[in-house]
Design an enzyme around this catalytic site. Structure first.
Site, PDB file in Angstrom:
ATOM      1  N   TYR A  60       0.842  -1.202   0.000  1.00 26.52           N
ATOM      2  CA  TYR A  60       0.000   0.000   0.000  1.00 26.52           C
ATOM      3  C   TYR A  60       0.877   1.251   0.000  1.00 26.52           C
ATOM      4  CZ  TYR A  60      -4.943  -1.304   0.922  1.00 26.52           C
ATOM      5  OH  TYR A  60      -6.245  -1.714   0.826  1.00 26.52           O
ATOM      6  N   ARG A  70       2.987  10.961  -9.236  1.00 31.90           N
ATOM      7  CA  ARG A  70       2.056  11.339 -10.310  1.00 31.90           C
ATOM      8  C   ARG A  70       1.258  12.583  -9.917  1.00 31.90           C
ATOM      9  NH1 ARG A  70      -2.525  10.140 -13.868  1.00 31.90           N
ATOM     10  NH2 ARG A  70      -2.867  12.330 -14.320  1.00 31.90           N
ATOM     11  N   ASP A  74       1.347  16.567 -11.445  1.00 29.88           N
ATOM     12  CA  ASP A  74       0.153  17.346 -11.799  1.00 29.88           C
ATOM     13  C   ASP A  74       0.189  18.709 -11.116  1.00 29.88           C
ATOM     14  OD1 ASP A  74      -0.946  15.435 -13.415  1.00 29.88           O
ATOM     15  OD2 ASP A  74      -2.307  14.627 -11.906  1.00 29.88           O
ATOM     16  N   MET A  78       0.432  22.576 -12.788  1.00 30.13           N
ATOM     17  CA  MET A  78      -0.485  23.696 -12.548  1.00 30.13           C
ATOM     18  C   MET A  78       0.281  24.929 -12.117  1.00 30.13           C
ATOM     19  SD  MET A  78      -3.848  22.229 -10.712  1.00 30.13           S
ATOM     20  CE  MET A  78      -3.159  20.952  -9.705  1.00 30.13           C
ATOM     21  N   PHE A  99      -6.032  19.504 -12.939  1.00 29.58           N
ATOM     22  CA  PHE A  99      -6.485  19.740 -11.555  1.00 29.58           C
ATOM     23  C   PHE A  99      -7.468  18.675 -11.091  1.00 29.58           C
ATOM     24  CE2 PHE A  99      -9.607  22.988 -13.394  1.00 29.58           C
ATOM     25  CZ  PHE A  99     -10.769  22.362 -12.976  1.00 29.58           C
ATOM     26  N   ASN A 120      -2.377  -0.960   8.196  1.00 29.79           N
ATOM     27  CA  ASN A 120      -2.198  -2.387   7.994  1.00 29.79           C
ATOM     28  C   ASN A 120      -0.957  -2.907   8.683  1.00 29.79           C
ATOM     29  OD1 ASN A 120      -3.600  -4.447   6.343  1.00 29.79           O
ATOM     30  ND2 ASN A 120      -3.948  -2.679   5.047  1.00 29.79           N
ATOM     31  N   ASP A 131      -2.526 -11.145  12.910  1.00 26.42           N
ATOM     32  CA  ASP A 131      -2.896 -10.592  11.596  1.00 26.42           C
ATOM     33  C   ASP A 131      -4.186  -9.814  11.792  1.00 26.42           C
ATOM     34  OD1 ASP A 131      -3.227 -10.077   8.818  1.00 26.42           O
ATOM     35  OD2 ASP A 131      -2.136 -11.902   8.366  1.00 26.42           O
ATOM     36  N   ASN A 138      -8.308  -8.642   3.253  1.00 21.31           N
ATOM     37  CA  ASN A 138      -7.349  -7.549   3.280  1.00 21.31           C
ATOM     38  C   ASN A 138      -6.582  -7.475   1.966  1.00 21.31           C
ATOM     39  OD1 ASN A 138      -6.102  -5.443   4.583  1.00 21.31           O
ATOM     40  ND2 ASN A 138      -4.529  -6.746   5.524  1.00 21.31           N
ATOM     41  N   SER A 141      -8.853  -6.092  -0.656  1.00 21.87           N
ATOM     42  CA  SER A 141      -8.935  -4.625  -0.549  1.00 21.87           C
ATOM     43  C   SER A 141      -7.772  -3.980  -1.272  1.00 21.87           C
ATOM     44  CB  SER A 141      -8.862  -4.189   0.911  1.00 21.87           C
ATOM     45  OG  SER A 141      -9.996  -4.580   1.611  1.00 21.87           O
ATOM     46  N   THR A 145      -7.813  -1.640  -4.704  1.00 22.31           N
ATOM     47  CA  THR A 145      -7.258  -0.290  -4.710  1.00 22.31           C
ATOM     48  C   THR A 145      -6.284  -0.124  -5.878  1.00 22.31           C
ATOM     49  OG1 THR A 145      -7.438  -0.240  -2.317  1.00 22.31           O
ATOM     50  CG2 THR A 145      -6.037   1.425  -3.327  1.00 22.31           C
ATOM     51  N   THR A 197     -11.817  -0.036  -0.225  1.00 24.14           N
ATOM     52  CA  THR A 197     -11.723   0.729   1.015  1.00 24.14           C
ATOM     53  C   THR A 197     -12.802   0.307   2.001  1.00 24.14           C
ATOM     54  OG1 THR A 197     -10.901   2.546  -0.307  1.00 24.14           O
ATOM     55  CG2 THR A 197     -11.577   3.054   1.940  1.00 24.14           C
ATOM     56  N   THR A 200     -11.745  -2.712   3.738  1.00 26.15           N
ATOM     57  CA  THR A 200     -10.735  -2.392   4.750  1.00 26.15           C
ATOM     58  C   THR A 200     -11.410  -1.898   6.021  1.00 26.15           C
ATOM     59  OG1 THR A 200      -9.131  -1.800   3.067  1.00 26.15           O
ATOM     60  CG2 THR A 200      -8.740  -0.944   5.262  1.00 26.15           C
ATOM     61  N   THR A 207     -11.199  -6.338  13.476  1.00 23.57           N
ATOM     62  CA  THR A 207      -9.866  -6.595  14.024  1.00 23.57           C
ATOM     63  C   THR A 207      -9.703  -5.930  15.391  1.00 23.57           C
ATOM     64  OG1 THR A 207      -8.981  -6.672  11.795  1.00 23.57           O
ATOM     65  CG2 THR A 207      -7.396  -6.393  13.568  1.00 23.57           C
ATOM     66  N   HIS A 280     -17.197  14.847   2.902  1.00 23.37           N
ATOM     67  CA  HIS A 280     -16.713  15.472   4.125  1.00 23.37           C
ATOM     68  C   HIS A 280     -16.219  14.452   5.148  1.00 23.37           C
ATOM     69  CE1 HIS A 280     -15.534  18.925   6.247  1.00 23.37           C
ATOM     70  NE2 HIS A 280     -15.688  18.145   7.295  1.00 23.37           N
ATOM     71  N   GLU A 282     -14.910  11.809   4.447  1.00 23.20           N
ATOM     72  CA  GLU A 282     -13.631  11.366   3.863  1.00 23.20           C
ATOM     73  C   GLU A 282     -12.461  12.202   4.391  1.00 23.20           C
ATOM     74  OE1 GLU A 282     -12.432   9.019   2.043  1.00 23.20           O
ATOM     75  OE2 GLU A 282     -10.545   9.899   1.379  1.00 23.20           O
ATOM     76  N   TYR A 284     -12.171  13.403   7.284  1.00 23.09           N
ATOM     77  CA  TYR A 284     -11.820  12.897   8.616  1.00 23.09           C
ATOM     78  C   TYR A 284     -11.280  11.485   8.542  1.00 23.09           C
ATOM     79  CZ  TYR A 284     -13.731  17.196   9.979  1.00 23.09           C
ATOM     80  OH  TYR A 284     -13.909  18.538  10.089  1.00 23.09           O
ATOM     81  N   SER A 295      -0.046  11.300  17.811  1.00 28.09           N
ATOM     82  CA  SER A 295      -0.145  11.097  19.255  1.00 28.09           C
ATOM     83  C   SER A 295       0.924  10.114  19.722  1.00 28.09           C
ATOM     84  CB  SER A 295      -1.527  10.564  19.624  1.00 28.09           C
ATOM     85  OG  SER A 295      -2.511  11.462  19.193  1.00 28.09           O
ATOM     86  N   SER A 311      -9.724  12.447  27.012  1.00 29.03           N
ATOM     87  CA  SER A 311     -10.307  13.546  26.232  1.00 29.03           C
ATOM     88  C   SER A 311      -9.948  13.382  24.755  1.00 29.03           C
ATOM     89  CB  SER A 311      -9.828  14.893  26.756  1.00 29.03           C
ATOM     90  OG  SER A 311      -8.436  15.013  26.604  1.00 29.03           O
ATOM     91  N   THR A 355     -11.131  19.375  17.970  1.00 31.31           N
ATOM     92  CA  THR A 355      -9.812  19.461  17.354  1.00 31.31           C
ATOM     93  C   THR A 355      -8.884  20.313  18.208  1.00 31.31           C
ATOM     94  OG1 THR A 355     -11.030  19.432  15.273  1.00 31.31           O
ATOM     95  CG2 THR A 355      -8.678  19.787  15.137  1.00 31.31           C
ATOM     96  N   LYS A 358      -7.542  18.389  21.026  1.00 29.65           N
ATOM     97  CA  LYS A 358      -6.439  17.513  20.640  1.00 29.65           C
ATOM     98  C   LYS A 358      -5.134  18.292  20.536  1.00 29.65           C
ATOM     99  CE  LYS A 358      -7.235  14.123  17.736  1.00 29.65           C
ATOM    100  NZ  LYS A 358      -7.264  12.952  18.613  1.00 29.65           N
ATOM    101  N   HIS A 415      -6.506  27.131   2.131  1.00 32.06           N
ATOM    102  CA  HIS A 415      -7.021  26.569   3.388  1.00 32.06           C
ATOM    103  C   HIS A 415      -6.943  25.046   3.393  1.00 32.06           C
ATOM    104  CE1 HIS A 415      -9.814  24.924   6.270  1.00 32.06           C
ATOM    105  NE2 HIS A 415     -10.561  24.472   5.272  1.00 32.06           N
ATOM    106  N   PHE A 416      -7.481  24.411   2.360  1.00 32.54           N
ATOM    107  CA  PHE A 416      -7.526  22.945   2.492  1.00 32.54           C
ATOM    108  C   PHE A 416      -6.171  22.310   2.268  1.00 32.54           C
ATOM    109  CE2 PHE A 416      -9.394  23.033  -1.946  1.00 32.54           C
ATOM    110  CZ  PHE A 416      -8.438  22.272  -2.587  1.00 32.54           C
ATOM    111  N   HIS A 417      -5.275  23.021   1.568  1.00 35.03           N
ATOM    112  CA  HIS A 417      -3.906  22.486   1.524  1.00 35.03           C
ATOM    113  C   HIS A 417      -3.221  22.642   2.876  1.00 35.03           C
ATOM    114  CE1 HIS A 417      -4.483  22.378  -2.885  1.00 35.03           C
ATOM    115  NE2 HIS A 417      -3.579  21.416  -2.830  1.00 35.03           N
TER     116      HIS A 417
END
Lengths: 659, 201
Positions: A60, A70, A74, A78, A99, A120, A131, A138, A141, A145, A197, A200, A207, A280, A282, A284, A295, A311, A355, A358, A415-417
């Site tokens: 994986y 790849r 791309d 851009m 894009f 995994n 395992d 597994n 899966s 993919t 997925t 998995t 598991t 959305h 996804e 998380y 952590s 917590s 968040t 955390k 922002h999302f980057h």
């Protein structure tokens, strides 16, 4: 019959022609090399048919790293195109394709495989199991993919790439406005990978629930196990939505139904809702396991138990619940009532609470710790401030009224980057440096690692920080060019330069892998970082049966306490029992191949041929049903021999590379 | 993974691997619930968008739907008896009731395909309107599940005949039972929210 034969290969573009030749040569070279060095048998019996979670995890990760190249190219294309105004390096169509594939590949074929790969490899070891619950599933899966990734990637040389954005909104993504077959690749390839997925997700739920070693209650699980568990639940709850959405897209495009098309009573907003109902969560799905890795890494190198463990657990559960309740914030401007927008504004902002908990827990874990500045820890440290920038701009975007200003600008892109790169990519790098010795028996070089770190982090900030300001100045996303009068030129140029530094950072990682594989010290023992969790209690690299006898756990950070209290179990010959393991199987890779063939035919809308190929899928299921292979037993002698070898080594002559 | 057998439990629960498989299948059914819930949601959104085409009242035939419902609900009952016989280690009874289940399932499928052909004949196809698109895909997904279930159960019967009742074959039969009952539950929702609601609207 959607396509004519003369459109089969993408032609007419020198860049693509060059890559077609490149791919053909690489393929021929790889096949010839494998034959010449007689590696086919090794590859087949050790890797392609394996059901060992560790090898599947490593494969994986390999897929993720290759796809990173790849997707990264791309991204560079851009940035090259927008570096100067009125550039004509890429035309509008080509830019749209780039894009689109960049987004899809980075989320689904980079972030997901790398995280699932680490899950995994690590989770069964962390919970003291031999395992996952369903080793063959597994492998299936994984091969699905691969099948999806391969199908998606050939789109740019055969048939044409999807070009409607990674969100593929209707009506743009429908047959009317995207008549080519490019978007079929999107619908079919993601369907196949998504099925993998989902399996998995099911596998890891069972598991974690059923295979924890003796004494490891839920509240004594390492944090990475916890987050992977919650992630798996989100996968099970959200991927079926995507399955349906993609199936309906296929029906609309291939069979002329009216789910999302405007004619015939269809509803384009239905797609947007279904897509983000999956899309959305996804976010998380990729960010939670990353949080878990951080952590574990932070508490290892701060040399303290994680602060606020309970917590942390409550936070990830809250995040998982909220993740299902925020999807409309992706289209505040697309005609919702003020009441609906307000509701989703509030749920979105509420995510900042767990968040934030955390983030403070990580900081308090480090407080008064004796921090070791390893490369893995550096990534974790860089994560905090960079991710906070992403989080704070996220709260800005969460205000629906203000979102009308930011919507569809580069501010959002920045922002999302800032969320996904520090929140997912940094932790993945941290995880690779941290667990690499466990996987391969040698460490990645720390010095090259620091080059990798600094180039990547600096490059990342230089690339994306200017985009906040460009966005506030009104630069829209997904525009292939802009005029000089806009004044975007200088910041765009800085951003492009940053992306080159970023790429140099990634090159340093690739070089590090190469260098370390050749030169790194192999004599490192089983616990080079002085770590805390069970995966470090066994040999390095891990023997195929993981643990000679399953460890018993009494506390959180089980291995740390074993070391402190001198409770490491010595090897005694009479305690060893035969170990039962599952056999290799050809069915998963076969399924990957037939799914790929059937999917390819469906992309080209040769539906009858696709149906015929699908018989191969049913045949595979039938083979599996009649497969009564009982697996095999590892004999006591073999276990004893393997165990005494590494345990002897563990006592003398091992170098601790860190302190 | 361990081959330890706990003989106090029913056959299908005796090994650890079996218990994991059954739990895994429950989790899978959870995913299936999300899948069908999404399809119901889509139908709920598009179900009254006729685009000038026929409505529910124009095409639904109450008698045929009642027959389908009767066949499928009865098949769930016979499936239950089959597992009951399995628990009593009565292979013959188990197989007999399993075959009944499949015959009833096959009858359901026959009726459903006939219904679809009738609609298409009347010019109500998947391409006619958003209502019919969502109708055919929701019902078709359920029908496909039934079809796969029949194929699956045939493989199962062969294995039980070959191997008798072992923890593995018992587990497979039990899991198939879960699957079959689940399809029945989905049909109850289809019957209520597609057919009944469509007829009273």
């Amino acid at each position: 019959m959607g396509i004519k034969w003369d459109e089969f290969f993408v032609t007419g573009d020198p860049l693509i022609f060059a890559s077609q030749i490149g791919i053909a040569l690489t393929l021929v070279g790889a096949l010839a090399g494998l034959t010449y060095f007689k590696k086919w048998n090794y590859l087949w019996s050790e890797w392609f048919t394996t059901v060992d979670h560790k090898k599947i995890g490593i494969m994986y990760i390999l897929v993720g790293v290759v796809m990173f190249l790849r997707g990264g190219i791309d991204g560079l294309m851009m940035k090259g195109q927008t570096a100067v105004p009125e550039n004509d390096f890429l035309n509008a169509q080509h830019y749209n394709e780039v894009f689109t594939t960049h987004g899809v590949i980075m989320i689904l074929f980079v972030a997901m495989p790398l995280l699932i790969g680490l899950m995994n490899f690590v989770i069964p070891l962390q919970i003291g199991a031999r395992d996952v619950a369903f080793p063959q599933l597994n492998a299936l899966s994984f091969w699905l993919t691969v099948s999806g990734a391969a199908l998606f990637n050939i789109s740019f040389i055969i048939g044409g790439s999807p070009d409607a954005g990674w969100t593929s909104y209707f009506p743009l993504a429908g047959k009317e406005f995207s008549p080519g077959i490019g978007n079929n690749f999107y619908a079919v390839a993601l369907q196949i990978a998504g099925a993998g997925t989902l399996m998995t997700g099911i596998n890891f739920v069972v598991t974690v629930l059923k295979m924890r070693t003796k004494g490891m209650t839920l509240m004594k699980m390492p944090m990475f196990t916890w987050t992977s568990f919650i992630t798996s639940i989100i996968i099970v709850a959200s991927f079926p939505i995507f399955t349906v959405a993609l199936a309906l897209m296929t029906f609309d495009r291939t069979f002329g139904t009216h789910f999302f098309t405007i004619s015939g009573g269809g509803m384009d907003m239905l797609w947007a809702n279904l897509f983000w109902l999956w899309g959305h969560p996804e976010v998380y799905i990729v960010v939670l396991p990353a949080f878990g890795m951080l952590s574990d890494i932070i508490s290892t190198f701060a040399r303290k138990t994680l602060y606020g463990y309970k917590s942390m657990v409550i936070s990830i559960v809250m995040i998982s619940v909220l993740s299902m309740l925020v999807w409309v914030h992706h289209f505040f401007t697309m005609g919702n009532s003020a009441g609906v927008n307000s509701f989703f504004s509030i749920t979105t902002m509420a995510i900042a609470i767990p968040t934030g908990v955390k983030v403070f827990n990580w900081l308090f874990t480090m407080r008064k710790g004796r921090i070791k500045f390893t490369t893995a820890m550096l990534w974790a440290l860089a994560f905090v401030p960079n991710f906070v920038i992403g989080g704070v701009t996220g709260v800005m975007l969460a205000m629906a009224a203000a979102d009308y200003q930011y919507h569809n600008t580069l501010f959002l892109v920045a922002h999302f980057h800032y969320v996904l790169i520090p929140g997912v990519v940094f932790p993945i790098f941290a995880g690779l440096y941290f667990w690499w010795p466990k996987m391969f028996g040698y460490m990645l070089n720390e010095k090259i690692g620091k080059w990798h770190f600094w180039l990547f982090v600096v490059g990342f900030n230089v690339t994306f920080m200017p985009m906040f300001f460009l966005g506030l100045d009104g630069a829209v996303r997904r525009a292939y060019t802009y005029s000089a009068e806009t004044g975007f030129g200088p910041l765009m140029m800085i951003s492009a330069v940053g992306s080159v530094i970023l790429a140099a950072g990634f090159a340093a990682l690739v070089y590090n892998i190469y260098w370390s594989a050749r030169n790194a010290d192999r004599n490192i023992g089983n616990d080079p970082w002085d770590a805390r969790t069970l995966e470090w209690a066994t040999a390095t690299p891990v023997q195929h049966y993981n643990f000679a006898s399953l460890p018993e756990v009494t506390k959180l950070d089980a291995f740390w306490h074993m070391k402190k209290n001198n409770q490491l179990q010595p090897l005694s010959e009479d305690e060893i029992e035969e170990i039962h393991l599952p056999s290799n199987t050809w069915i998963p890779i076969y399924m990957g191949v037939v799914f790929g063939i059937s999917g390819f035919l469906l992309v080209f809308e040769w539906t009858i041929a696709a149906g015929v190929a699908a018989i191969g899928i049913l045949a595979g299921l039938a083979f599996r049903s009649f497969d009564y292979d009982e697996g095999f037993h590892v004999h006591k002698d073999e276990i004893f021999e393997t165990e005494s070898k590494w345990r002897k080594g563990a006592n003398k002559g091992v170098k601790n590379h860190v302190s | 993974m361990s081959a330890k057998v706990n003989a106090a439990l029913p056959l299908e629960y005796q090994t650890e691997q079996n218990r994991m498989n059954i739990l895994g299948f429950w989790v899978f059914l959870g995913a299936e619930i999300v899948l069908f819930a999404t399809l119901f949601g889509v139908y709920g959104v598009l179900g009254e968008r006729y685009a000038g085409g026929p409505t529910q009242k124009d095409i639904f035939i109450v008698k045929d739907v009642m027959i389908q419902t009767f066949l499928l609900l009865t098949s769930s009952f016979t499936m239950g008896i089959s597992i009951f016989e399995m628990r009593r280690s009565n292979i013959k009874g188990m197989l007999m009731w399993l075959v009944f289940t499949l015959l009833l399932g096959g009858g359901f499928l026959f009726m459903e395909i006939r219904e679809f052909m009738h609609y298409v004949h009347e010019g109500a196809t998947m391409q006619t309107s958003a209502f019919l698109s969502s109708f055919f895909v929701l019902l078709g997904t359920h029908g496909l599940h039934v079809t796969i279930g029949i194929g699956w159960a045939i493989l199962l019967i062969v294995q039980i005949v070959q191997r008798g009742l072992t923890p593995v074959t018992a587990r497979k039969a039990f899991i198939f039972g879960l699957y079959w009952h689940f399809l029945d539950v989905v049909w109850i929702f289809i019957f209520t929210f597609v057919y009944l609601q469509g007829l009273v609207m």
